[in-house]
Design an enzyme around this catalytic site. Structure first.
Site, PDB file in Angstrom:
ATOM      1  CB  CYS A 120       7.610   2.775 -38.108  1.00  0.00           C
ATOM      2  SG  CYS A 120       8.668   3.888 -37.149  1.00  0.00           S
ATOM      3  CB  ILE A 226       8.883   9.313 -32.403  1.00  0.00           C
ATOM      4  CG1 ILE A 226       7.421   9.708 -32.654  1.00  0.00           C
ATOM      5  CG2 ILE A 226       9.507  10.185 -31.340  1.00  0.00           C
ATOM      6  CD1 ILE A 226       6.528   9.514 -31.448  1.00  0.00           C
ATOM      7  CG  HIS A 302      16.779   0.537 -16.920  1.00  0.00           C
ATOM      8  ND1 HIS A 302      16.212   1.152 -15.816  1.00  0.00           N
ATOM      9  CD2 HIS A 302      17.379  -0.595 -16.436  1.00  0.00           C
ATOM     10  CE1 HIS A 302      16.446   0.440 -14.737  1.00  0.00           C
ATOM     11  NE2 HIS A 302      17.159  -0.623 -15.089  1.00  0.00           N
TER      12      HIS A 302
END
Length: 308
Positions: A120, A226, A302
């Site tokens: 985004c 976010i 990760h």
């Protein structure tokens, strides 16, 4: 003497002849003289985020308000208040049909929603710098651009800056499942030679990337913790393309962006990144907030997380 600046849509004006002993009505008449906005429909704000001043008591003195010399007063016209009528409005002839009501067609600042697809930020920056052109496939190109810039200057973009080695970062930012943030916004601000303002809906603050670089252009994004979306000005009912590039002196539009952020905050339209639930998509471990996610990434390597 108070040395104030009055900033409105028609420009910035220096206000002179006022002191802390001046009354509110005197200030409002000065504003009307400079901006053409009648006293009765003025909305006067000060500070960042801008807060409206309650000037209903025209006899109150300015010393009773949080105004100090050097402040910039942001002035807008309150659209929901009727302008005062200086002369009686003649009645419309009964034999003439009424035309359609055009309403308020002035451009308004709004959020342009883009997909929440891990890219985004890149989609939003591309949208505003290209003048409102939505290109859903631009992210790989934007990621590649950032990787090239970083790889070309390993001294400026060292491990201390990036949080990983230069090579690791370049491989990481090219992946379609990684999120952009402050580092990437800073790089894109320099590349496009424009100030990028990120307005945060949780804190109602603005982070101005490239603020001290002397750029003439400004673009704006809104961020909820976010997700990034671009901000644009659109004229209702018009085919005119949206405006996404503004002057770096246009503090009125920046104040409007902060008002949008404050409205989103009141509606709880943000994500608290310190408390939202995540899951590592590699080992399926449940995590809470970005701090735990960073620690998990450091311990395991990760870096693929999903919101629960």
């Amino acid at each position: 003497m108070l040395r104030l600046r009055c900033k409105a849509k028609n420009g910035t004006h220096l206000m002179q002849g006022l002191t802390h002993q001046s009354c509110v009505q005197e200030l409002k008449h000065k504003v009307e003289e400079l901006t053409g906005i009648p006293c009765e429909v003025q909305k006067i704000m000060v500070g960042y985020p801008p807060s409206s001043l309650d000037f209903r008591d025209g006899d109150a003195t300015l010393k009773d308000y949080p105004i100090k010399s050097g402040d910039t007063l942001i002035v807008e016209e309150e659209k929901n208040k009727p302008k005062p009528q200086t002369t009686p409005t003649p009645a419309a002839p009964t034999n003439v049909p009424k035309g359609p009501s055009l309403g308020n067609t002035g451009p308004t600042l709004e959020r342009r929603v883009v997909p929440a697809d891990n890219s985004c930020l890149f989609t939003s920056v591309h949208y505003v710098v290209e003048g409102g052109v939505y290109e859903p496939t631009c992210a790989p190109e934007m990621r590649g651009l950032i990787a090239q810039i970083v790889a070309s200057d390993p001294t400026a973009y060292s491990e201390a800056v990036l949080g990983k080695t230069n090579d690791e970062y370049c491989a990481w930012i090219r992946r379609e499942d990684t999120w952009g943030g402050a580092i990437e916004v800073s790089i894109l601000s320099k590349f496009y030679q424009c100030e990028i303002c990120v307005v945060d809906t949780q804190t109602v603050r603005v982070d101005r990337f490239g603020e001290d670089a002397g750029y003439q252009k400004r673009v704006m994004l809104i961020y909820d913790g976010i997700h990034y979306d671009p901000l644009q000005k659109v004229a209702a009912g018009s085919d005119t393309p949206p405006q996404t590039v503004f002057s770096t002196t246009d503090d009125v539009t920046l104040a409007q962006a902060l008002e949008l952020a404050d409205e989103a905050r009141r509606k709880r339209q943000f994500t608290d990144v310190n408390r939202f639930a995540l899951r590592c998509m590699v080992c399926q471990m449940g995590l809470v907030g970005q701090k735990e996610a960073r620690q998990h990434a450091k311990e395991t390597g990760h870096t693929n997380f999903g919101e629960v």
